[in-house]
Motif scaffolding. Structure first.
Motif, PDB file in Angstrom:
ATOM      1  N   LEU A 146      59.344  15.352  51.414  1.00 36.51           N
ATOM      2  CA  LEU A 146      59.227  15.337  52.871  1.00 36.51           C
ATOM      3  C   LEU A 146      60.395  16.061  53.532  1.00 36.51           C
ATOM      4  CD1 LEU A 146      58.119  14.332  55.539  1.00 36.51           C
ATOM      5  CD2 LEU A 146      58.974  12.066  55.019  1.00 36.51           C
ATOM      6  N   LYS A 155      47.967  15.565  45.142  1.00 30.19           N
ATOM      7  CA  LYS A 155      48.311  14.351  45.882  1.00 30.19           C
ATOM      8  C   LYS A 155      49.432  14.619  46.882  1.00 30.19           C
ATOM      9  CE  LYS A 155      48.763  11.881  42.082  1.00 30.19           C
ATOM     10  NZ  LYS A 155      49.442  10.795  41.374  1.00 30.19           N
ATOM     11  N   ALA A 185      49.318  15.492  50.714  1.00 32.17           N
ATOM     12  CA  ALA A 185      49.223  14.491  51.781  1.00 32.17           C
ATOM     13  C   ALA A 185      50.528  14.373  52.551  1.00 32.17           C
ATOM     14  CB  ALA A 185      48.831  13.137  51.198  1.00 32.17           C
ATOM     15  N   THR A 236      44.016  13.081  53.891  1.00 34.19           N
ATOM     16  CA  THR A 236      44.629  11.856  54.424  1.00 34.19           C
ATOM     17  C   THR A 236      44.774  11.950  55.944  1.00 34.19           C
ATOM     18  OG1 THR A 236      45.818  11.499  52.348  1.00 34.19           O
ATOM     19  CG2 THR A 236      46.637  10.337  54.279  1.00 34.19           C
ATOM     20  N   PHE A 293      39.591   5.046  55.253  1.00 38.28           N
ATOM     21  CA  PHE A 293      40.459   5.127  54.079  1.00 38.28           C
ATOM     22  C   PHE A 293      39.666   4.991  52.781  1.00 38.28           C
ATOM     23  CE2 PHE A 293      44.331   3.621  56.705  1.00 38.28           C
ATOM     24  CZ  PHE A 293      44.422   4.883  57.246  1.00 38.28           C
ATOM     25  N   TYR A 352      39.599  11.295  46.755  1.00 37.15           N
ATOM     26  CA  TYR A 352      40.726  11.546  45.848  1.00 37.15           C
ATOM     27  C   TYR A 352      40.354  11.177  44.417  1.00 37.15           C
ATOM     28  CZ  TYR A 352      44.160  12.645  49.461  1.00 37.15           C
ATOM     29  OH  TYR A 352      44.857  13.256  50.464  1.00 37.15           O
ATOM     30  N   LEU A 353      39.648  10.048  44.248  1.00 29.27           N
ATOM     31  CA  LEU A 353      39.248   9.661  42.893  1.00 29.27           C
ATOM     32  C   LEU A 353      38.355  10.737  42.284  1.00 29.27           C
ATOM     33  CD1 LEU A 353      38.528   5.825  43.229  1.00 29.27           C
ATOM     34  CD2 LEU A 353      40.522   6.956  42.245  1.00 29.27           C
ATOM     35  N   ASN A 364      40.343  13.628  41.100  1.00 30.25           N
ATOM     36  CA  ASN A 364      41.000  13.281  39.838  1.00 30.25           C
ATOM     37  C   ASN A 364      40.056  13.407  38.655  1.00 30.25           C
ATOM     38  OD1 ASN A 364      43.858  11.817  39.517  1.00 30.25           O
ATOM     39  ND2 ASN A 364      43.183  11.808  41.640  1.00 30.25           N
ATOM     40  N   SER A 382      45.923   7.768  41.069  1.00 23.77           N
ATOM     41  CA  SER A 382      45.046   8.827  41.573  1.00 23.77           C
ATOM     42  C   SER A 382      45.275   9.095  43.055  1.00 23.77           C
ATOM     43  CB  SER A 382      43.581   8.428  41.397  1.00 23.77           C
ATOM     44  OG  SER A 382      43.312   8.188  40.053  1.00 23.77           O
ATOM     45  N   LEU A 383      45.960   8.171  43.731  1.00 25.09           N
ATOM     46  CA  LEU A 383      46.035   8.273  45.188  1.00 25.09           C
ATOM     47  C   LEU A 383      47.401   8.782  45.642  1.00 25.09           C
ATOM     48  CD1 LEU A 383      44.284   4.953  46.236  1.00 25.09           C
ATOM     49  CD2 LEU A 383      43.308   7.248  45.967  1.00 25.09           C
ATOM     50  N   PRO A 384      47.401   9.559  46.739  1.00 25.84           N
ATOM     51  CA  PRO A 384      48.680   9.969  47.312  1.00 25.84           C
ATOM     52  C   PRO A 384      49.383   8.751  47.900  1.00 25.84           C
ATOM     53  CG  PRO A 384      46.838  11.161  48.319  1.00 25.84           C
ATOM     54  CD  PRO A 384      46.259  10.066  47.504  1.00 25.84           C
ATOM     55  N   VAL A 429      51.130   8.540  50.479  1.00 23.72           N
ATOM     56  CA  VAL A 429      50.949   8.462  51.937  1.00 23.72           C
ATOM     57  C   VAL A 429      49.695   7.666  52.282  1.00 23.72           C
ATOM     58  CG1 VAL A 429      50.594   9.792  54.043  1.00 23.72           C
ATOM     59  CG2 VAL A 429      52.139  10.651  52.288  1.00 23.72           C
ATOM     60  N   LEU A 430      48.625   7.932  51.553  1.00 25.09           N
ATOM     61  CA  LEU A 430      47.380   7.197  51.820  1.00 25.09           C
ATOM     62  C   LEU A 430      47.559   5.715  51.502  1.00 25.09           C
ATOM     63  CD1 LEU A 430      44.368   7.316  52.600  1.00 25.09           C
ATOM     64  CD2 LEU A 430      43.843   7.674  50.185  1.00 25.09           C
ATOM     65  N   PHE A 462      49.339   3.979  54.272  1.00 26.36           N
ATOM     66  CA  PHE A 462      48.405   3.677  55.373  1.00 26.36           C
ATOM     67  C   PHE A 462      47.527   2.481  55.019  1.00 26.36           C
ATOM     68  CE2 PHE A 462      48.642   8.324  56.817  1.00 26.36           C
ATOM     69  CZ  PHE A 462      49.533   8.004  57.822  1.00 26.36           C
ATOM     70  N   TRP A 463      46.957   2.511  53.841  1.00 25.44           N
ATOM     71  CA  TRP A 463      46.095   1.417  53.388  1.00 25.44           C
ATOM     72  C   TRP A 463      46.774   0.064  53.590  1.00 25.44           C
ATOM     73  CZ3 TRP A 463      41.436  -0.075  52.493  1.00 25.44           C
ATOM     74  CH2 TRP A 463      40.471   0.774  51.939  1.00 25.44           C
ATOM     75  N   LEU A 492      58.878   8.444  52.793  1.00 24.56           N
ATOM     76  CA  LEU A 492      57.523   8.630  53.326  1.00 24.56           C
ATOM     77  C   LEU A 492      57.129   7.567  54.347  1.00 24.56           C
ATOM     78  CD1 LEU A 492      55.608   9.826  50.153  1.00 24.56           C
ATOM     79  CD2 LEU A 492      56.239  11.161  52.149  1.00 24.56           C
ATOM     80  N   VAL A 531      55.926   8.266  57.977  1.00 23.70           N
ATOM     81  CA  VAL A 531      54.586   8.428  58.572  1.00 23.70           C
ATOM     82  C   VAL A 531      54.212   7.220  59.427  1.00 23.70           C
ATOM     83  CG1 VAL A 531      53.727   9.966  56.773  1.00 23.70           C
ATOM     84  CG2 VAL A 531      53.379   7.498  56.546  1.00 23.70           C
TER      85      VAL A 531
END
Lengths: 243, 243, 230
Positions: free
Chosen positions: B78, B178, B181, B192, B209, B216-217, B220, C67-69, C71-72, C75-76, C174, C177
């Motif tokens: 970032l 990833k 994002a 995102t 979400f 995203y899955l 992958n 598998s997920l960023p 950042v997401l 948020f989740w 992060l 955000v």
């Protein structure tokens, strides 16, 4: 053909791997280098084609000084064949491609000429039918024969062997030695680091005995096996020949 | 849970009159893929160069590679994006800075280059480790045949090393995707980001979400399957790479 | 070229940046690392437990998170935690959760997936003879893990766990955000307020770089020492 004069090599500031080594290999001559492990014999042979740098003395190969910064090393190395203890075939290339790579990229031969040469040499080492296989699909003895063929494909003026049979299972040693004996009888200039005294007796002209980085003995084969002058060589021979 | 689910929200028109919320997410997905692939190309090219530098015998090359990797590894992604996006244009000569600021799609290019540089350090580390894991004799065998250092890397070391590091490279590729994002912080409305704006417009936060998560899955699964296929088609018969 | 810049803004805001921002960042990093390693070890034990269902669930969790960023995921959890809190406490409305708590839960859950892979490799690297010897002495499964396997695994993996913690330290930025007051958030707030983006972001970069560099240098020394002892 190969002149080695007062070569010194250091690993770091404290360990001297080669101490004032001086010897030579004439055209058509077969010289066997032996000695206990860690005696510097592999290091010495790798200095000949400058795979290992050395700090003192000089090596002259076919009239060209190896340790001259102006020497075109790739060009020089291409003219000397080398066979390694662990074969070092390129695992991602088929056997035929292993033989062609340097012919094409270094010597600039056409692909067809390189393939023809490779097939001829594979035939000679008895592996023509394996040309399209990958190295890992061959036995150790077969891989080492391919490695010899790969070196020969460059039409070398001399061949260097660095313990070519010591990584092999016992039953595969003779197939590799047979190829080397043939090569020697054809008059190839050879410098061979090995413990195979049978090979030395059969084809060597001279035997060099090294210990702790020094050339302790450098004698005609008959003299060496008849009556080695130094204690160290005698001890080594008795150990190696006793079983 | 006192949450009002409304899965049909995806088919309702999004504000701005450019289709449904689902279209909005798809646009984000597409931008994620574009940014990720662009960044990955940069990461692969620069990472390969730096990775090779780290394995060369030259001290200078090693230090250049070392400094490069440490620079990009020791700052949060970032912060790096902020440096490229907010700081760099101010430090450049006025006209260049202006050009950068007025460049169309600035967030996209900044993200692709910034993430690419960040990931290139990680690719470099993986590749250097892969090359270092090869037997020393491979490089020696290549040089002994007369190949130049460049040729040895091009034809022998890199083809094997890249095969060995295929599994870690797969996860670095996924990391690259990833990491796109993070670029929502410089205004890149990728997947995102679109999920976030859908949540802000529609208040259906968990649907938004969930959809992004599923996408995203899917990415992958597709990447892992594709890379596994690539790995298998590049596998060398009989040769076991790593693991 | 720095003529137009006012680096004094850094000096003026040092207190806010470090006492508030960096404290937030470091506390979040430390607590997330501890929580992540504990939770991650549990996941690793589940995966290696031999109970197929348990192993499958743990494996899915790890794959899912990885598998997920981040950042997401941030948020989740930011939106999910209030509802989970409501469900757990039986309250009538989603409960208000502070920024710090929300971030902490996020990072523990997210990093646990990564820590669990490290611990799993650590446990697998220990020779099979060790648990066998412990079992032969009459130790139960839990005792074997607690006194024999996990201490060795943790020790062997310490450098890797610490390296991952440095990554975690960088990742905490992060929370920007969600406009949380971590170090970068604080720097950014000053930057926006005073219109000093260049100065503040350069300074933030230098601070992150210095801390990460020093930490990875320390880890490298630790690694060298461990490998000598072994």
């Amino acid at each position: 053909m190969i002149e080695i004069r007062h070569v010194d090599k250091w690993y770091g500031p404290t360990f001297q791997a080669l101490k004032a080594c001086t010897t030579s290999v004439a055209k058509g001559e077969v010289v066997v280098v032996c000695g206990p492990s860690g005696s510097g014999k592999s290091t010495l042979i790798k200095c000949v084609n400058a795979l290992e740098p050395f700090q003192g003395g000089e090596i002259i190969l076919d009239g060209i000084k190896v340790n001259d910064p102006k020497t075109d090393l790739p060009k020089l190395r291409a003219r000397v064949g080398m066979v390694f203890q662990h074969f070092e075939l390129f695992p991602h290339l088929k056997i035929i491609e292993n033989l062609c790579l340097a012919q094409e990229k270094v010597l600039g031969r056409s692909h067809d000429a390189a393939v023809a040469k490779a097939e001829m040499l594979l035939e000679r080492v008895g592996l023509k039918e394996h040309a399209r296989k990958y190295p890992a699909e061959l036995s150790g003895g077969q891989q080492q024969r391919v490695a010899i063929a790969r070196a020969l494909a460059m039409d070398p003026i001399a061949m260097l062997f660095d313990e070519p049979t010591s990584a092999l299972d016992p039953e595969m040693i003779s197939e590799v030695l047979d190829v080397m004996v043939d090569l020697a009888r054809e008059g190839m200039t050879m410098m061979v680091v090995t413990h195979e005294m049978g090979f030395a007796r059969k084809v060597a002209h001279r035997v060099i005995f090294m210990d702790r980085g020094e050339i302790v003995e450098d004698a005609k084969k008959e003299e060496f096996f008849g009556s080695p002058r130094s204690d160290r060589a005698q001890k080594f021979l008795s150990k190696i020949l006793s079983h | 849970m006192s949450y009002n689910w409304n899965w049909s929200i995806f088919f309702e028109p999004a504000p701005g009159g450019t289709g449904t919320y689902f279209d909005m997410l798809l646009r984000g997905l597409w931008l994620t893929i574009q940014t990720g692939v662009f960044a990955w190309i940069i990461a692969l090219v620069l990472g390969s160069i730096i990775g090779v530098l780290r394995t060369l015998p030259s001290k200078t090359a090693y230090w250049v590679g070392f400094a490069y990797v440490e620079f990009f590894r020791n700052m949060p992604l970032l912060v790096q994006l902020f440096l490229w996006f907010f700081v760099l244009p101010e430090l450049l000569p006025r006209s260049w800075g202006l050009w950068l600021k007025q460049m169309p799609h600035a967030p996209f290019y900044t993200a692709a280059v910034g993430i690419g540089l960040f990931m290139s350090a990680r690719v470099a580390v993986q590749l250097a480790a892969g090359i270092a894991s090869l037997p020393r004799g491979q490089k020696q065998a290549a040089t002994a045949l007369g190949l130049t250092t460049f040729q040895a890397y091009r034809y022998v070391l890199l083809p094997i090393a890249f095969r060995i590091i295929m599994p870690p490279l797969t996860s670095e590729f996924l990391n690259t995707i990833k990491n796109t994002a993070v670029a929502i912080t410089i205004g890149l409305i990728e997947l995102t980001g679109q999920a976030r704006s859908m949540q802000e417009f529609s208040f259906q936060v968990f649907e938004a979400f969930t959809a992004a998560t599923v996408m995203y899955l899917l990415i992958n699964i597709i990447v892992v399957t594709g890379m596994r296929y690539l790995e298998r088609s590049l596998a060398i018969p009989g040769y076991i790479t790593g693991k | 070229m720095f003529a137009n810049f006012d680096f004094d803004v850094i000096r003026r805001s040092l207190g806010y940046l470090f006492l508030d921002g960096m404290t937030f960042t470091l506390t979040l990093t430390a607590l997330s690392a501890v929580g992540g390693i504990i939770f991650g070890t549990l996941i690793a034990l589940m995966r290696l437990s031999g109970f197929r269902l348990l192993g499958r669930i743990a494996g899915l969790y790890v794959d899912f998170m990885r598998s997920l960023p981040l950042v997401l995921v941030i948020f989740w959890f930011y939106f999910l935690v209030p509802y989970v809190g409501q469900w757990v406490t039986g309250a009538s409305r989603p409960i208000a959760v502070g920024a710090f708590t929300s971030a902490l839960v996020t990072f523990i859950m997210f990093e646990a997936a990564y820590f669990s892979e490290i611990m799993r490799a650590g446990i697998q690297s220990i020779s099979k003879g060790q648990p066998a010897a412990a079992n032969a002495l009459g130790l139960t499964y839990a005792q074997t893990m607690r006194y024999v396997v996990l201490p060795q695994a943790f020790r062997n993996m310490l450098p890797v766990l610490l390296t991952q913690t440095i990554v975690l330290f960088q990742d905490t930025s992060l929370v920007y955000v969600l406009s949380m007051p971590d170090f970068l958030g604080a720097a950014s707030k000053v930057a926006q307020r005073d219109g000093r983006l260049v100065e503040m972001y350069l300074f933030a970069a230098v601070v992150y770089f210095t801390i990460s560099c020093a930490a990875s240098f320390a880890v490298r020394r630790l690694q060298a020492r461990i490998s000598i002892v072994r």
